[in-house]
Design a protein around this motif. Structure first.
Motif, PDB file in Angstrom:
ATOM      1  N   ASN A 118       0.809  -1.231   0.000  1.00  7.96           N
ATOM      2  CA  ASN A 118       0.000   0.000   0.000  1.00  7.96           C
ATOM      3  C   ASN A 118       0.839   1.277   0.000  1.00  7.96           C
ATOM      4  O   ASN A 118       0.391   2.322   0.481  1.00  7.96           O
ATOM      5  N   GLN A 119       2.076   1.196  -0.530  1.00 10.99           N
ATOM      6  CA  GLN A 119       2.923   2.380  -0.630  1.00 10.99           C
ATOM      7  C   GLN A 119       3.545   2.447  -2.021  1.00 10.99           C
ATOM      8  O   GLN A 119       3.749   1.418  -2.665  1.00 10.99           O
ATOM      9  N   ASP A 120       3.832   3.659  -2.475  1.00  8.77           N
ATOM     10  CA  ASP A 120       4.580   3.834  -3.722  1.00  8.77           C
ATOM     11  C   ASP A 120       6.064   3.689  -3.396  1.00  8.77           C
ATOM     12  O   ASP A 120       6.600   4.450  -2.589  1.00  8.77           O
ATOM     13  N   CYS A 121       6.713   2.716  -4.025  1.00  4.68           N
ATOM     14  CA  CYS A 121       8.109   2.421  -3.690  1.00  4.68           C
ATOM     15  C   CYS A 121       8.971   2.236  -4.932  1.00  4.68           C
ATOM     16  O   CYS A 121       8.515   1.695  -5.947  1.00  4.68           O
ATOM     17  N   VAL A 122      10.218   2.663  -4.817  1.00  2.81           N
ATOM     18  CA  VAL A 122      11.261   2.284  -5.762  1.00  2.81           C
ATOM     19  C   VAL A 122      12.083   1.225  -5.042  1.00  2.81           C
ATOM     20  O   VAL A 122      12.677   1.492  -3.996  1.00  2.81           O
ATOM     21  N   VAL A 123      12.087   0.017  -5.593  1.00  3.33           N
ATOM     22  CA  VAL A 123      12.742  -1.111  -4.929  1.00  3.33           C
ATOM     23  C   VAL A 123      13.870  -1.615  -5.814  1.00  3.33           C
ATOM     24  O   VAL A 123      13.666  -1.869  -7.002  1.00  3.33           O
ATOM     25  N   GLU A 124      15.065  -1.740  -5.245  1.00  2.00           N
ATOM     26  CA  GLU A 124      16.193  -2.197  -6.058  1.00  2.00           C
ATOM     27  C   GLU A 124      16.827  -3.440  -5.474  1.00  2.00           C
ATOM     28  O   GLU A 124      16.821  -3.643  -4.265  1.00  2.00           O
ATOM     29  N   GLY A 125      17.333  -4.282  -6.382  1.00  3.17           N
ATOM     30  CA  GLY A 125      17.958  -5.524  -5.957  1.00  3.17           C
ATOM     31  C   GLY A 125      18.389  -6.343  -7.155  1.00  3.17           C
ATOM     32  O   GLY A 125      18.845  -5.796  -8.164  1.00  3.17           O
ATOM     33  N   ARG A 126      18.219  -7.654  -7.053  1.00  6.48           N
ATOM     34  CA  ARG A 126      18.612  -8.539  -8.149  1.00  6.48           C
ATOM     35  C   ARG A 126      17.464  -9.409  -8.648  1.00  6.48           C
ATOM     36  O   ARG A 126      17.547  -9.997  -9.717  1.00  6.48           O
ATOM     37  N   ASP A 127      16.408  -9.504  -7.840  1.00 11.52           N
ATOM     38  CA  ASP A 127      15.271 -10.341  -8.241  1.00 11.52           C
ATOM     39  C   ASP A 127      13.941  -9.631  -7.983  1.00 11.52           C
ATOM     40  O   ASP A 127      12.917 -10.269  -7.789  1.00 11.52           O
ATOM     41  N   ILE A 128      13.970  -8.306  -7.991  1.00 15.16           N
ATOM     42  CA  ILE A 128      12.766  -7.549  -7.645  1.00 15.16           C
ATOM     43  C   ILE A 128      11.677  -7.729  -8.707  1.00 15.16           C
ATOM     44  O   ILE A 128      10.524  -8.026  -8.400  1.00 15.16           O
ATOM     45  N   GLY A 129      12.052  -7.556  -9.968  1.00 22.56           N
ATOM     46  CA  GLY A 129      11.069  -7.653 -11.040  1.00 22.56           C
ATOM     47  C   GLY A 129      10.673  -9.067 -11.405  1.00 22.56           C
ATOM     48  O   GLY A 129       9.675  -9.273 -12.101  1.00 22.56           O
ATOM     49  N   THR A 130      11.445 -10.054 -10.939  1.00 25.16           N
ATOM     50  CA  THR A 130      11.151 -11.449 -11.282  1.00 25.16           C
ATOM     51  C   THR A 130      10.497 -12.221 -10.139  1.00 25.16           C
ATOM     52  O   THR A 130       9.623 -13.052 -10.372  1.00 25.16           O
ATOM     53  N   ILE A 131      10.908 -11.951  -8.898  1.00 24.07           N
ATOM     54  CA  ILE A 131      10.441 -12.742  -7.760  1.00 24.07           C
ATOM     55  C   ILE A 131       9.691 -11.914  -6.718  1.00 24.07           C
ATOM     56  O   ILE A 131       8.569 -12.243  -6.338  1.00 24.07           O
ATOM     57  N   VAL A 132      10.300 -10.844  -6.255  1.00 23.59           N
ATOM     58  CA  VAL A 132       9.720 -10.093  -5.133  1.00 23.59           C
ATOM     59  C   VAL A 132       8.453  -9.354  -5.553  1.00 23.59           C
ATOM     60  O   VAL A 132       7.409  -9.452  -4.899  1.00 23.59           O
ATOM     61  N   PHE A 133       8.546  -8.612  -6.664  1.00 24.45           N
ATOM     62  CA  PHE A 133       7.387  -7.878  -7.179  1.00 24.45           C
ATOM     63  C   PHE A 133       7.247  -8.130  -8.684  1.00 24.45           C
ATOM     64  O   PHE A 133       7.495  -7.237  -9.501  1.00 24.45           O
ATOM     65  N   PRO A 134       6.839  -9.339  -9.065  1.00 23.05           N
ATOM     66  CA  PRO A 134       6.729  -9.658 -10.497  1.00 23.05           C
ATOM     67  C   PRO A 134       5.673  -8.830 -11.221  1.00 23.05           C
ATOM     68  O   PRO A 134       5.709  -8.731 -12.453  1.00 23.05           O
ATOM     69  N   ASP A 135       4.747  -8.229 -10.469  1.00 27.82           N
ATOM     70  CA  ASP A 135       3.698  -7.414 -11.081  1.00 27.82           C
ATOM     71  C   ASP A 135       4.008  -5.919 -11.010  1.00 27.82           C
ATOM     72  O   ASP A 135       3.110  -5.088 -11.198  1.00 27.82           O
ATOM     73  N   ALA A 136       5.263  -5.574 -10.723  1.00 28.65           N
ATOM     74  CA  ALA A 136       5.648  -4.159 -10.662  1.00 28.65           C
ATOM     75  C   ALA A 136       5.266  -3.455 -11.961  1.00 28.65           C
ATOM     76  O   ALA A 136       5.439  -4.004 -13.057  1.00 28.65           O
ATOM     77  N   LYS A 137       4.751  -2.247 -11.844  1.00 19.05           N
ATOM     78  CA  LYS A 137       4.280  -1.525 -13.036  1.00 19.05           C
ATOM     79  C   LYS A 137       5.429  -1.132 -13.946  1.00 19.05           C
ATOM     80  O   LYS A 137       5.300  -1.131 -15.174  1.00 19.05           O
ATOM     81  N   PHE A 138       6.574  -0.789 -13.344  1.00 21.12           N
ATOM     82  CA  PHE A 138       7.749  -0.414 -14.132  1.00 21.12           C
ATOM     83  C   PHE A 138       8.939  -1.245 -13.676  1.00 21.12           C
ATOM     84  O   PHE A 138       9.182  -1.381 -12.476  1.00 21.12           O
ATOM     85  N   LYS A 139       9.670  -1.785 -14.649  1.00 14.31           N
ATOM     86  CA  LYS A 139      10.836  -2.611 -14.346  1.00 14.31           C
ATOM     87  C   LYS A 139      12.019  -2.147 -15.193  1.00 14.31           C
ATOM     88  O   LYS A 139      11.899  -2.012 -16.410  1.00 14.31           O
ATOM     89  N   PHE A 140      13.141  -1.924 -14.522  1.00 12.81           N
ATOM     90  CA  PHE A 140      14.371  -1.542 -15.209  1.00 12.81           C
ATOM     91  C   PHE A 140      15.475  -2.522 -14.815  1.00 12.81           C
ATOM     92  O   PHE A 140      15.527  -2.975 -13.668  1.00 12.81           O
ATOM     93  N   PHE A 141      16.347  -2.823 -15.771  1.00 14.11           N
ATOM     94  CA  PHE A 141      17.474  -3.719 -15.503  1.00 14.11           C
ATOM     95  C   PHE A 141      18.746  -3.012 -15.940  1.00 14.11           C
ATOM     96  O   PHE A 141      18.960  -2.755 -17.127  1.00 14.11           O
ATOM     97  N   LEU A 142      19.592  -2.655 -14.959  1.00 13.72           N
ATOM     98  CA  LEU A 142      20.802  -1.882 -15.232  1.00 13.72           C
ATOM     99  C   LEU A 142      21.993  -2.804 -15.476  1.00 13.72           C
ATOM    100  O   LEU A 142      22.185  -3.794 -14.758  1.00 13.72           O
ATOM    101  N   VAL A 143      22.785  -2.472 -16.490  1.00 17.41           N
ATOM    102  CA  VAL A 143      24.019  -3.203 -16.782  1.00 17.41           C
ATOM    103  C   VAL A 143      25.127  -2.179 -17.009  1.00 17.41           C
ATOM    104  O   VAL A 143      24.864  -0.992 -17.207  1.00 17.41           O
ATOM    105  N   ALA A 144      26.377  -2.648 -16.994  1.00 15.23           N
ATOM    106  CA  ALA A 144      27.513  -1.774 -17.282  1.00 15.23           C
ATOM    107  C   ALA A 144      28.739  -2.638 -17.545  1.00 15.23           C
ATOM    108  O   ALA A 144      28.802  -3.808 -17.139  1.00 15.23           O
ATOM    109  N   ASP A 145      29.711  -2.054 -18.218  1.00 10.34           N
ATOM    110  CA  ASP A 145      30.981  -2.722 -18.496  1.00 10.34           C
ATOM    111  C   ASP A 145      31.680  -3.093 -17.183  1.00 10.34           C
ATOM    112  O   ASP A 145      31.632  -2.330 -16.212  1.00 10.34           O
ATOM    113  N   ASP A 146      32.329  -4.256 -17.150  1.00  6.62           N
ATOM    114  CA  ASP A 146      32.980  -4.728 -15.922  1.00  6.62           C
ATOM    115  C   ASP A 146      34.026  -3.743 -15.402  1.00  6.62           C
ATOM    116  O   ASP A 146      34.155  -3.536 -14.191  1.00  6.62           O
ATOM    117  N   PHE A 147      34.790  -3.145 -16.303  1.00  6.96           N
ATOM    118  CA  PHE A 147      35.831  -2.198 -15.891  1.00  6.96           C
ATOM    119  C   PHE A 147      35.210  -0.954 -15.254  1.00  6.96           C
ATOM    120  O   PHE A 147      35.693  -0.460 -14.229  1.00  6.96           O
TER     121      PHE A 147
END
Length: 217
Positions: A118-147
């Motif tokens: 019952n709250q508006d939240c920005v939730v970050e992690g590694r399995d938020i969009g797949t397991i914790v909140f699979p019905d999240a309205k917006f899902k972003f997946f961040l990547v970057a070069d290893d270096f």
């Protein structure tokens, strides 16, 4: 509304999530900090990970709280400010192993869902969009070069008085990616409906603006 921000270590999840939450007027839920708290408690209490009874007792007695003070997220473990300690190398090197345990993940997922209920939240992690909140309205997946990720991690360590070479950090990041993506319970992976953002050549403000604009659109 839930905005899920997932991705591997040092891709900019935590800093971006905090700013995105502020821009949207949402609560910021740093699930990674919660897993680091459990890891710190395991290390402090010298609990072996095959001792399910001791681990269960530890989890039952943990009080993890995330509070915003002067625009900074302060992490409390049983009333103690551990914001810096949970970012130290010892915790970082062990957190993937601890967070892979079903016992730990199940306990923290329940807490995370309860906080966000019952709250508006920005939730970050590694399995938020797949397991914790699979019905999240917006899902972003961040990547970057290893270096680039290693450079960011090095700056984080310097800020808390620790130093490691880029070469060592690149190897540690790759090892953590392997552990996170290969664990049987809630592995790191991109949700099918998530928007991938490569932050390697983006400024911090650019990546935040991209996510905020998508949510507000």
């Amino acid at each position: 509304m839930i905005v899920a921000i997932d991705g591997p270590a040092a891709t900019g999840k935590s800093t971006s999530a905090k700013k995105v939450a502020r821009e949207l007027g949402f609560i910021h839920l740093d699930t990674g900090a919660m897993y680091r708290c459990v890891t710190l408690a395991v290390l402090r209490n010298q609990i072996t990970l095959d001792n399910e009874s001791a681990l269960s007792q530890l989890l039952d007695g943990l009080d993890i709280r995330l509070k915003k003070l002067d625009d900074e997220l302060v992490v409390y473990l049983n009333g103690e400010d551990v914001s810096d300690e949970i970012r130290k190398a010892e915790v970082t090197s062990y957190v993937s192993i601890v967070s892979a345990l079903s016992q730990v993940r199940n306990a923290l997922v329940r807490i995370q869902r309860n906080i966000a209920k019952n709250q508006d939240c920005v939730v970050e992690g590694r399995d938020i969009g797949t397991i914790v909140f699979p019905d999240a309205k917006f899902k972003f997946f961040l990547v970057a070069d290893d270096f680039v990720r290693a450079q960011r991690r090095q700056l984080d360590l310097i800020a808390i008085g620790e130093e490691k070479s880029i070469a060592v950090l690149v190897e540690e990041i790759r090892q953590r990616d392997f552990l996170d993506s290969k664990r049987s319970n809630s592995p790191l992976c991109k949700a099918d409906d998530a928007i991938e953002i490569d932050t390697s050549k983006m400024t911090f403000d650019e990546q935040v603006a991209f996510m905020v604009n998508r949510v507000k659109k």
